[in-house]
Write an enzyme that holds these catalytic residues in place. Structure first.
Site, mmCIF file in Angstrom:
data_model
loop_
_atom_site.group_PDB
_atom_site.id
_atom_site.type_symbol
_atom_site.label_atom_id
_atom_site.label_comp_id
_atom_site.label_asym_id
_atom_site.label_seq_id
_atom_site.Cartn_x
_atom_site.Cartn_y
_atom_site.Cartn_z
ATOM 1 C CE1 TYR A 198 -21.010 -25.943 16.604
ATOM 2 C CE2 TYR A 198 -18.936 -24.790 16.285
ATOM 3 C CZ TYR A 198 -19.745 -25.603 17.057
ATOM 4 O OH TYR A 198 -19.297 -26.040 18.277
ATOM 5 C CG HIS A 229 -10.636 -26.690 22.279
ATOM 6 N ND1 HIS A 229 -10.831 -25.743 23.250
ATOM 7 C CD2 HIS A 229 -10.122 -27.772 22.908
ATOM 8 C CE1 HIS A 229 -10.466 -26.236 24.430
ATOM 9 N NE2 HIS A 229 -10.019 -27.462 24.242
ATOM 10 C CB THR A 243 -7.976 -18.528 28.570
ATOM 11 O OG1 THR A 243 -8.771 -19.689 28.854
ATOM 12 C CG2 THR A 243 -6.670 -18.609 29.349
ATOM 13 C CB ALA A 289 -5.006 -9.692 24.110
HETATM 14 C C1 BV8 Z 1 -12.204 -33.690 27.455
HETATM 15 C C2 BV8 Z 1 -14.657 -25.631 20.776
HETATM 16 C C3 BV8 Z 1 -11.677 -35.953 27.815
HETATM 17 C C4 BV8 Z 1 -16.074 -25.737 20.318
HETATM 18 C C5 BV8 Z 1 -14.668 -25.699 23.225
HETATM 19 C C6 BV8 Z 1 -17.893 -33.773 32.705
HETATM 20 C C7 BV8 Z 1 -18.162 -34.537 31.581
HETATM 21 C C8 BV8 Z 1 -17.361 -34.485 30.443
HETATM 22 C C9 BV8 Z 1 -16.263 -33.650 30.416
HETATM 23 C C10 BV8 Z 1 -16.025 -32.900 31.541
HETATM 24 C C11 BV8 Z 1 -16.806 -32.950 32.686
HETATM 25 N N1 BV8 Z 1 -16.282 -32.071 33.593
HETATM 26 C C12 BV8 Z 1 -15.205 -31.480 33.063
HETATM 27 C C13 BV8 Z 1 -15.041 -31.995 31.841
HETATM 28 C C14 BV8 Z 1 -14.036 -31.655 30.920
HETATM 29 C C15 BV8 Z 1 -14.580 -30.558 30.011
HETATM 30 C C16 BV8 Z 1 -14.510 -29.259 30.779
HETATM 31 O O1 BV8 Z 1 -13.419 -28.805 31.046
HETATM 32 N N2 BV8 Z 1 -15.675 -28.681 31.122
HETATM 33 C C17 BV8 Z 1 -15.639 -27.437 31.887
HETATM 34 C C18 BV8 Z 1 -16.715 -26.489 31.366
HETATM 35 C C19 BV8 Z 1 -15.799 -27.772 33.361
HETATM 36 N N3 BV8 Z 1 -13.672 -30.589 28.912
HETATM 37 C C20 BV8 Z 1 -13.960 -31.340 27.840
HETATM 38 O O2 BV8 Z 1 -14.994 -31.925 27.643
HETATM 39 C C21 BV8 Z 1 -12.807 -31.443 26.849
HETATM 40 N N4 BV8 Z 1 -12.569 -32.820 26.528
HETATM 41 O O3 BV8 Z 1 -12.102 -33.427 28.626
HETATM 42 O O4 BV8 Z 1 -11.982 -34.939 26.913
HETATM 43 C C22 BV8 Z 1 -13.010 -36.485 28.245
HETATM 44 C C23 BV8 Z 1 -13.737 -37.191 27.319
HETATM 45 C C24 BV8 Z 1 -14.950 -37.734 27.739
HETATM 46 C C25 BV8 Z 1 -15.406 -37.545 29.055
HETATM 47 C C26 BV8 Z 1 -14.653 -36.800 29.969
HETATM 48 C C27 BV8 Z 1 -13.464 -36.252 29.557
HETATM 49 C C28 BV8 Z 1 -13.126 -30.703 25.576
HETATM 50 C C29 BV8 Z 1 -13.359 -29.254 25.874
HETATM 51 C C30 BV8 Z 1 -13.413 -28.478 24.566
HETATM 52 C C31 BV8 Z 1 -14.767 -27.815 24.406
HETATM 53 N N5 BV8 Z 1 -14.739 -26.979 23.203
HETATM 54 N N6 BV8 Z 1 -14.618 -24.970 22.092
HETATM 55 C C32 BV8 Z 1 -16.641 -24.384 19.997
HETATM 56 O O5 BV8 Z 1 -15.992 -23.343 20.271
HETATM 57 O O6 BV8 Z 1 -17.738 -24.372 19.430
HETATM 58 S S1 BV8 Z 1 -14.583 -24.914 24.718
HETATM 59 C C33 BV8 Z 1 -14.508 -23.215 24.563
HETATM 60 O O7 BV8 Z 1 -14.559 -22.646 25.875
HETATM 61 C C34 BV8 Z 1 -13.192 -22.679 24.057
HETATM 62 O O8 BV8 Z 1 -12.605 -23.474 23.092
HETATM 63 C C35 BV8 Z 1 -12.302 -22.586 25.274
HETATM 64 O O9 BV8 Z 1 -11.510 -23.724 25.402
HETATM 65 C C36 BV8 Z 1 -13.269 -22.693 26.394
HETATM 66 C C37 BV8 Z 1 -12.973 -21.664 27.458
HETATM 67 O O10 BV8 Z 1 -13.265 -20.442 26.987
HETATM 68 P P1 BV8 Z 1 -12.173 -19.248 27.027
HETATM 69 O O11 BV8 Z 1 -11.381 -19.325 25.796
HETATM 70 O O12 BV8 Z 1 -11.426 -19.220 28.306
HETATM 71 O O13 BV8 Z 1 -13.189 -18.045 26.936
HETATM 72 P P2 BV8 Z 1 -14.078 -17.431 28.096
HETATM 73 O O14 BV8 Z 1 -15.182 -16.670 27.451
HETATM 74 O O15 BV8 Z 1 -14.399 -18.483 29.129
HETATM 75 O O16 BV8 Z 1 -13.079 -16.413 28.786
HETATM 76 C C38 BV8 Z 1 -12.626 -15.292 28.037
HETATM 77 C C39 BV8 Z 1 -11.580 -14.606 28.890
HETATM 78 O O17 BV8 Z 1 -11.038 -13.522 28.135
HETATM 79 C C40 BV8 Z 1 -12.157 -14.003 30.162
HETATM 80 O O18 BV8 Z 1 -11.286 -14.319 31.241
HETATM 81 C C41 BV8 Z 1 -12.143 -12.496 29.898
HETATM 82 O O19 BV8 Z 1 -11.888 -11.752 31.086
HETATM 83 C C42 BV8 Z 1 -10.985 -12.374 28.960
HETATM 84 N N7 BV8 Z 1 -11.023 -11.219 28.049
HETATM 85 C C43 BV8 Z 1 -12.111 -10.542 27.575
HETATM 86 N N8 BV8 Z 1 -11.693 -9.552 26.742
HETATM 87 C C44 BV8 Z 1 -10.328 -9.641 26.677
HETATM 88 C C45 BV8 Z 1 -9.899 -10.692 27.501
HETATM 89 N N9 BV8 Z 1 -8.596 -11.026 27.660
HETATM 90 C C46 BV8 Z 1 -7.683 -10.290 26.972
HETATM 91 N N10 BV8 Z 1 -8.011 -9.258 26.163
HETATM 92 C C47 BV8 Z 1 -9.318 -8.903 25.998
HETATM 93 N N11 BV8 Z 1 -9.644 -7.868 25.193
#
Ligand code: BV8
Ligand code: ZN
Length: 242
Positions: A67, A118, A187, A230
């Site tokens: 971090y 988040h 996203t 963006a």
């Molecule tokens: C929850 C903060 C209830 C920290 C983040 C099994 C067990 C437990 C949980 C789960 C499970 N299965 C599913 C879940 C739920 C889980 C989840 O969704 N997992 C996923 C991976 C399947 N979610 C959770 O755990 C959430 N809580 O569900 O609570 C619960 C409680 C207990 C048990 C069960 C459920 C909490 C999730 C929050 C995690 N924290 N971040 C930190 O950052 O250090 S996540 C982090 O990744 C981000 O915050 C964001 O939310 C997430 C996704 O990332 P994106 O923002 O979309 O970024 P990414 O790189 O993926 O994509 C970038 C995009 O930008 C691309 O599409 C790219 O093409 C595009 N791009 C690139 N350049 C540009 C562009 N677009 C525009 N312009 C550009 N120039």
């Protein structure tokens, strides 16, 4: 020049309230690596190893090092034209930003209504007594910062497996369903419950526009898809309605 769809332009001109749902791609042009892109941080680290509570309790030093590294990157970066375009739209519309990002860039761009689903990487609290440490200067980080009570201090971000702050997601849902248009920007739409917001918007007949250089899991559902960055597309939309 991306010709703006006339239906979209009409909707934009008639809109009163617009929400922006943003992810890491929103900050890519500010120089902050995304999670899942080519240079994505998940390539080097795995979220299970770092962005979760168990990892923190197991090795707080390693998680703090990660971090602190990200804080240094973020403080060296600035809001990009995409962040500034969203702020500028406040002169014409009621704007709400709902971000998954913890980088504080929408706040630094001057957006007045930002929901940080988040958390925020600059904020911290003590695991034991919940005392807040929201000014990095208060953090004496040799290894792992400790509270005056002796407890471990953690970043105030939502880790995988953790619930979002009480009521915040519901507030974000209300903002989304009461909007005329929702922009989903930068996203990959894979992390829930955040990624459900654009789908909720569609169910309530909100016009949903996606901005991303590549198609995502959501693209097939969007009312309109702008294939682009963006920092390019959002200023272009501003120009079209000025
Ligand atoms: C929850 C903060 C209830 C920290 C983040 C099994 C067990 C437990 C949980 C789960 C499970 N299965 C599913 C879940 C739920 C889980 C989840 O969704 N997992 C996923 C991976 C399947 N979610 C959770 O755990 C959430 N809580 O569900 O609570 C619960 C409680 C207990 C048990 C069960 C459920 C909490 C999730 C929050 C995690 N924290 N971040 C930190 O950052 O250090 S996540 C982090 O990744 C981000 O915050 C964001 O939310 C997430 C996704 O990332 P994106 O923002 O979309 O970024 P990414 O790189 O993926 O994509 C970038 C995009 O930008 C691309 O599409 C790219 O093409 C595009 N791009 C690139 N350049 C540009 C562009 N677009 C525009 N312009 C550009 N120039
Ligand atoms: Zn304490």
């Amino acid at each position: 020049m991306t010709e703006l769809n006339p239906v979209f332009l009409d909707k934009l001109r008639a809109a009163k309230k617009i929400s922006f749902f943003t992810g890491a791609g929103m900050s890519a042009e500010s120089g902050i690596p995304t999670f899942r892109g080519e240079d994505g941080i998940w390539k080097k680290f795995r979220p299970e190893e770092l962005a979760n509570f168990k990892a923190f309790v197991r090795s707080p030093e390693m998680v703090w090092e990660w971090y602190q590294h990200r804080r240094r990157v973020i403080t060296e970066c600035a809001p990009n034209p995409g962040h500034l375009a969203i702020k500028d739209l406040e002169s014409k519309f009621s704007i709400t930003v709902i971000t998954q990002n913890i980088d504080n860039l929408h706040n630094r761009a001057g957006s007045s209504s930002v929901i940080e689903l988040h958390g925020n990487i600059l904020k911290n609290y003590c695991l034991t007594c919940k005392k807040r440490y929201d000014h990095p200067a208060e953090l004496h980080i040799e290894g792992t910062p400790r509270c005056t009570c002796g407890g471990l201090i953690r970043p105030d971000v939502v880790w995988f497996g953790e619930n979002l702050p009480e009521g915040l997601f519901e507030h974000a849902e209300e903002e989304v369903i009461s909007s005329d248009i929702l922009f989903s920007v930068g996203t990959s739409s894979v992390v829930y419950p955040a990624a459900s917001l654009p789908h909720t918007a569609l169910k309530k007949d909100v016009y949903v526009v996606e901005v991303n250089p590549v198609e995502t899991e959501f693209t097939e559902y969007a009312n309109l898809f702008f294939k682009g960055k963006a920092g390019v597309i959002l200023p272009l939309i501003i120009r079209a309605i000025s």
